[in-house]
Design an enzyme around this catalytic site. Structure first.
Site, PDB file in Angstrom:
ATOM      1  N   ARG A 289      25.070 -11.901   2.852  1.00  0.00           N
ATOM      2  CA  ARG A 289      26.454 -12.187   2.449  1.00  0.00           C
ATOM      3  C   ARG A 289      27.323 -10.992   2.070  1.00  0.00           C
ATOM      4  NH1 ARG A 289      24.064 -16.856  -1.194  1.00  0.00           N
ATOM      5  NH2 ARG A 289      22.407 -15.276  -1.100  1.00  0.00           N
TER       6      ARG A 289
ATOM      7  N   LYS B 133      18.725  -9.780  11.651  1.00  0.00           N
ATOM      8  CA  LYS B 133      17.669 -10.754  11.351  1.00  0.00           C
ATOM      9  C   LYS B 133      18.127 -12.155  11.752  1.00  0.00           C
ATOM     10  CE  LYS B 133      16.590 -12.307   7.011  1.00  0.00           C
ATOM     11  NZ  LYS B 133      16.350 -13.763   7.040  1.00  0.00           N
TER      12      LYS B 133
ATOM     13  N   ASP C  70       0.137 -21.473  10.270  1.00  0.00           N
ATOM     14  CA  ASP C  70      -0.394 -22.666  10.937  1.00  0.00           C
ATOM     15  C   ASP C  70      -1.866 -22.363  11.209  1.00  0.00           C
ATOM     16  OD1 ASP C  70      -0.741 -24.968  12.697  1.00  0.00           O
ATOM     17  OD2 ASP C  70       1.423 -24.931  12.985  1.00  0.00           O
TER      18      ASP C  70
ATOM     19  N   ASP D 292      22.883 -15.173   8.988  1.00  0.00           N
ATOM     20  CA  ASP D 292      22.749 -16.522   8.419  1.00  0.00           C
ATOM     21  C   ASP D 292      24.010 -17.324   8.719  1.00  0.00           C
ATOM     22  OD1 ASP D 292      20.205 -15.965   7.435  1.00  0.00           O
ATOM     23  OD2 ASP D 292      20.998 -15.152   5.564  1.00  0.00           O
TER      24      ASP D 292
ATOM     25  N   THR E 164       9.814 -15.272  -3.212  1.00  0.00           N
ATOM     26  CA  THR E 164      10.438 -14.759  -4.441  1.00  0.00           C
ATOM     27  C   THR E 164      11.071 -15.877  -5.277  1.00  0.00           C
ATOM     28  OG1 THR E 164      12.369 -14.203  -3.129  1.00  0.00           O
ATOM     29  CG2 THR E 164      10.888 -12.400  -3.671  1.00  0.00           C
TER      30      THR E 164
ATOM     31  N   ASP F 209      12.710 -13.985  11.649  1.00  0.00           N
ATOM     32  CA  ASP F 209      12.218 -14.344  10.308  1.00  0.00           C
ATOM     33  C   ASP F 209      11.865 -15.828  10.294  1.00  0.00           C
ATOM     34  OD1 ASP F 209      11.650 -14.379   7.610  1.00  0.00           O
ATOM     35  OD2 ASP F 209      13.748 -14.344   6.977  1.00  0.00           O
TER      36      ASP F 209
ATOM     37  N   LYS G  23       8.601 -16.849   9.324  1.00  0.00           N
ATOM     38  CA  LYS G  23       7.519 -17.013   8.338  1.00  0.00           C
ATOM     39  C   LYS G  23       6.436 -17.940   8.871  1.00  0.00           C
ATOM     40  CE  LYS G  23      10.547 -16.036   4.422  1.00  0.00           C
ATOM     41  NZ  LYS G  23      11.860 -15.995   5.108  1.00  0.00           N
TER      42      LYS G  23
HETATM   43  O1  C5P Z   1      22.951 -13.215   1.688  1.00  0.00           O
HETATM   44  P1  C5P Z   1      21.736 -12.483   1.174  1.00  0.00           P
HETATM   45  O2  C5P Z   1      21.915 -10.968   1.179  1.00  0.00           O
HETATM   46  O3  C5P Z   1      21.231 -13.007  -0.139  1.00  0.00           O
HETATM   47  O4  C5P Z   1      20.622 -12.797   2.290  1.00  0.00           O
HETATM   48  C1  C5P Z   1      19.296 -12.366   2.170  1.00  0.00           C
HETATM   49  C2  C5P Z   1      18.506 -12.791   3.364  1.00  0.00           C
HETATM   50  O5  C5P Z   1      17.146 -12.495   3.112  1.00  0.00           O
HETATM   51  C3  C5P Z   1      18.560 -14.268   3.692  1.00  0.00           C
HETATM   52  O6  C5P Z   1      18.424 -14.397   5.115  1.00  0.00           O
HETATM   53  C4  C5P Z   1      17.346 -14.840   2.994  1.00  0.00           C
HETATM   54  O7  C5P Z   1      16.831 -15.975   3.644  1.00  0.00           O
HETATM   55  C5  C5P Z   1      16.361 -13.687   3.135  1.00  0.00           C
HETATM   56  N1  C5P Z   1      15.308 -13.682   2.118  1.00  0.00           N
HETATM   57  C6  C5P Z   1      15.579 -13.612   0.761  1.00  0.00           C
HETATM   58  N2  C5P Z   1      14.551 -13.595  -0.139  1.00  0.00           N
HETATM   59  C7  C5P Z   1      13.291 -13.654   0.287  1.00  0.00           C
HETATM   60  C8  C5P Z   1      12.998 -13.723   1.644  1.00  0.00           C
HETATM   61  C9  C5P Z   1      14.057 -13.736   2.536  1.00  0.00           C
HETATM   62  O8  C5P Z   1      16.740 -13.533   0.355  1.00  0.00           O
HETATM   63  N3  C5P Z   1      12.317 -13.615  -0.591  1.00  0.00           N
END
Ligand code: C5P
Length: 246
Positions: free
Chosen positions: A213, A40, A72, A18, A122, A67, A69
């Site tokens: 993170r 990812k 369409d 990210d 989520t 990723d 998602k």
């Molecule tokens: O930084 P962190 O560990 O929170 O990142 C989680 C990753 O998973 C991010 O790329 C976020 O977009 C993705 N993600 C998420 N929850 C979801 C679907 C995807 O945190 N329900």
């Protein structure tokens, strides 16, 4: 097809790239070196040219999870999925609407691209579903869509760590369950509301963990990734002692 129990330990950790530029992503991959084998690429990086990284990752023996998602009309989903498969990606996310899942299945064909469905975001709760016109709550919709996913031949699901145990019981051992929202013990949760440690998420039945993170913003990202892989190993150990090896 490789059995889930043959998955190399390191491949169970997927690091979310990210970051805002391809250069930043390349620097992170170089820093993590052989500590991380699976990455990812989400919307932010993809829209900054990051899909080119799929081929780079693959040619250096790593794995790539796109990723985006997808959702369409069927024709568009099928053709878009075919393009992602051509890039050589290992995983692609789609929304768990039956028409979308059928189309993505056609697009993936026998390419080896594995499709992961998002059941309900989520960040949504029952009120969000009601506002969007749904007559059921989150739990019911997640369960319904998880069952449809399996029936339609989709390979796996993205879900929150809290959902892993009940959904594993519903879909059985062969569906891939991939969970974000993972935080090593004692780390910052950031904006994630429902978190679980790597060991517990794996012990509950997850196959892969998506972590951003806690690795990418760590003072020493490489050691942070290695510590998570060690926690995954202890989760696998717990799972096998509970008699449900992953
Ligand atoms: O930084 P962190 O560990 O929170 O990142 C989680 C990753 O998973 C991010 O790329 C976020 O977009 C993705 N993600 C998420 N929850 C979801 C679907 C995807 O945190 N329900």
């Amino acid at each position: 097809m490789t059995s889930l129990q043959d998955l190399p330990l390191r491949d169970r950790l997927i690091v979310a790239l990210d970051v805002e530029s391809v250069e930043d992503a390349r620097a992170l991959v170089a820093t993590l070196g052989d500590a991380v084998s699976f990455y990812k690429i989400g919307m932010e990086l993809a829209f900054a040219g990051g899909l080119a990284l799929v081929q780079e990752l693959k040619s250096s023996g790593r794995k790539a999870f796109v990723d985006l998602k997808l959702h369409d009309i069927g024709q568009t989903v099928e053709r878009a999925t075919r393009q992602i498969a051509k890039l050589g990606a290992d995983f692609l996310t789609i929304h768990a609407f039956p028409q979308t899942m059928r189309a993505a299945r056609l697009g993936a064909g026998d390419s080896g691209l594995r499709l992961l469905a998002v059941t309900v975001m989520t960040s949504y709760d029952d009120e969000d579903l009601a506002e969007a016109g749904y007559a059921c709550g989150v739990r019911e919709l997640v369960a319904r869509r998880a069952a449809q996913t399996k029936d339609l031949g989709v390979d796996g699901l993205i879900l929150s760590p809290q959902e892993v145990e009940s959904i594993r019981a519903l879909v059985g051992p062969s569906m891939l369950l991939v969970t974000p929202g993972v935080r090593p013990a004692g780390s910052e949760t950031g904006d994630q509301k429902r978190v679980m440690t790597p060991a517990l998420a794996i012990a509950a039945g997850a196959d892969h963990l998506v972590v951003g993170r806690p690795v990418t913003r760590a003072a020493d990202p490489r050691s942070a990734a290695q510590a998570i892989v060690a926690e995954i190993a202890s989760g696998l150990d717990i799972a096998s002692r509970l008699n449900h090896p992953r």
